[in-house]
Design a protein around this motif. Sequence first.
Motif, short mmCIF file in Angstrom:
data_model
loop_
_atom_site.label_atom_id
_atom_site.label_comp_id
_atom_site.label_asym_id
_atom_site.label_seq_id
_atom_site.Cartn_x
_atom_site.Cartn_y
_atom_site.Cartn_z
N LYS A 441 0.82 -1.21 0.00
CA LYS A 441 0.00 0.00 0.00
C LYS A 441 0.85 1.26 0.00
CE LYS A 441 -4.19 -1.89 2.10
NZ LYS A 441 -5.18 -1.77 3.21
N ASP A 442 1.96 1.24 0.75
CA ASP A 442 2.80 2.44 0.80
C ASP A 442 3.47 2.69 -0.56
OD1 ASP A 442 4.32 0.15 1.00
OD2 ASP A 442 5.81 1.03 2.35
N LYS A 443 3.82 1.60 -1.27
CA LYS A 443 4.41 1.76 -2.60
C LYS A 443 3.38 2.29 -3.59
CE LYS A 443 7.83 1.33 -5.49
NZ LYS A 443 9.02 2.19 -5.38
N MET A 444 2.16 1.77 -3.51
CA MET A 444 1.08 2.25 -4.36
C MET A 444 0.83 3.74 -4.11
SD MET A 444 -1.38 1.41 -6.62
CE MET A 444 -1.82 -0.32 -6.48
N ASP A 446 2.95 5.95 -2.96
CA ASP A 446 4.08 6.77 -3.44
C ASP A 446 3.98 6.99 -4.95
OD1 ASP A 446 5.06 6.89 -0.90
OD2 ASP A 446 6.53 5.28 -1.16
N VAL A 447 3.63 5.96 -5.71
CA VAL A 447 3.56 6.09 -7.17
C VAL A 447 2.37 6.95 -7.57
CG1 VAL A 447 3.37 4.84 -9.34
CG2 VAL A 447 4.71 3.87 -7.48
N ILE A 448 1.25 6.80 -6.88
CA ILE A 448 0.08 7.65 -7.16
C ILE A 448 0.43 9.11 -6.91
CG2 ILE A 448 -2.22 8.29 -6.35
CD1 ILE A 448 -2.78 5.33 -5.90
N THR A 449 1.11 9.37 -5.80
CA THR A 449 1.52 10.74 -5.48
C THR A 449 2.47 11.29 -6.53
OG1 THR A 449 1.30 10.25 -3.12
CG2 THR A 449 2.60 12.19 -3.71
N GLU A 450 3.36 10.45 -7.00
CA GLU A 450 4.31 10.87 -8.04
C GLU A 450 3.59 11.27 -9.32
OE1 GLU A 450 7.61 8.68 -10.89
OE2 GLU A 450 7.27 7.89 -8.86
N ILE A 451 2.61 10.45 -9.72
CA ILE A 451 1.84 10.75 -10.95
C ILE A 451 1.05 12.04 -10.78
CG2 ILE A 451 -0.07 9.95 -12.40
CD1 ILE A 451 0.85 7.08 -11.80
N ILE A 452 0.40 12.21 -9.64
CA ILE A 452 -0.43 13.41 -9.39
C ILE A 452 0.44 14.67 -9.39
CG2 ILE A 452 -1.94 14.56 -7.75
CD1 ILE A 452 -3.28 12.22 -9.10
#
Length: 505
Positions: A441-444, A446-452
């Motif tokens: 969940k923490d990796k998901m 982080d990647v969502i935050t990066e895309i946003i």
Amino acid sequence: MTKGLVKEIGIGIALAFVGFLIWQGYDILPLMFLFGFFAAIYFVAESKGLVKPVGVQEVTNKNINEVYFDDIGGQASAIKELKEALDFIKNYEKIKELGIRPLKGILLLGPPGTGKTLMAKAAATYTDAVYIATSGSEFIEMYAGVGAQRVRKLFKTAREKAARLGKHNAMIFIDEIDVLGGRRGQNSSHMEYDQTLNQLLVEMDGLKNHDSVKVLLIAATNRADMLDPALLRPGRFDRHVKVDLPCKDGRAEILKIHTRNKPLESDVELKEIARETFGFSGAHLESLANEAAIYAFREGMYKITRKHFKDAIDKVIMGEKLDKRPNTDELKRVSVHETGHALMSEILKPGSVSTLTISPRGNALGYMRQTPEDDTYLYTIDYLESQICIMLAGALTEELIFGNRSTGASNDFEKAVDLAKRIIVSGMSTLGVVSEDTVPKDKMHDVITEIIREQEARVKNSLLSYRRKIIEITDILLEQEQLSGNDFRILVMENNEPLEKVSVS
């Protein structure tokens, strides 16, 4: 309140009344004799077919307008597949020579409002069959054995009615069969469900090709995953017909059917309306045509215009306009927010804005509606990132003009996160091909935050040069409350300021 529930309440009241009479010392034998007499009369009448079973709707040519396949638009593939199955019944002698076994059951699968019930009625007309309709909920009650009895009575009634009318075919339609045909064993405290389903399976197995009246069972559901496997195997529901949401041409065909009795102004282009109603079912489109006629009636007009259809689309999607009105400061913020959405949409895809309004509808204080160029079923990373940019543009425009954001963007952020998650699970992120269930969940996160954040930077850089234009359009929107896509584009292009194309790759 369902008929079954009314019956249960009536039985409970009757028992309570009898108990009260016994408690008061009354002799209830005459009352019991009278009750038995009327019950015997009802039983005889029902056995002779004079009483219609509970929940069964008998439809014959005498009491309903016939429905034809030509009356159903946007389902050419489903109709073709269904007709092929029905031809086995119409041409029984010919298929008998080829050794083909006629089908016992046809299952119609698809979202609500796509025309499954209409197709069943049209199938009865096509085969000249007696049509009897019911729903799955009519068979389930708290008393054991009642549902199974109703299933037996349903098939018996179909045969008797067909024989009485001199017809060789009978068609039974069960809507929402997932209520009746759910997986067995899920209701351990209520065996009535399993008994009723078992009886339906027995009745389907008992359908014979050489019967004087051939019975075909058609059922409809939008939850095929809930059905018991025994129902879906060959020999029961032999044919599964997918009745899906209509495509653009299908929507135009449906609109043509529903506007046959409506006077249209010359500016109404049904193909244009079909293009703007991606995701609408046949029921939505029928409601759309009706709402457009209502808008014309309210204005005292004798023809339905393009504007009426535009307003009707907004109503079907968002709901009716609300009486509540935000205060001046809130209204200005809403105007800035929606202008940001529209501006970003035009920057990324010129000509995509259909309507821009700050009139409250449903749960929205304002909204910007896009016009899809064509029906889209596959999405590239460019498209998904563009949509994220548009979702973020409202809040970022507020920040550009007012220096802060508001809670009005919470729904936009939810949609942006969902789109970012779709990028990840589709294997288009830096994680590569992954499974949502196995990614921490923490990796998901982080990647969502990066895309946003990456899309936020693009939106900020793009909107910065349009600050003055945003303020001008906001003032006009506050005055007019609504702008069409064409009017919005004219305002943006004033002073020869071309829109900057933003790369989202």
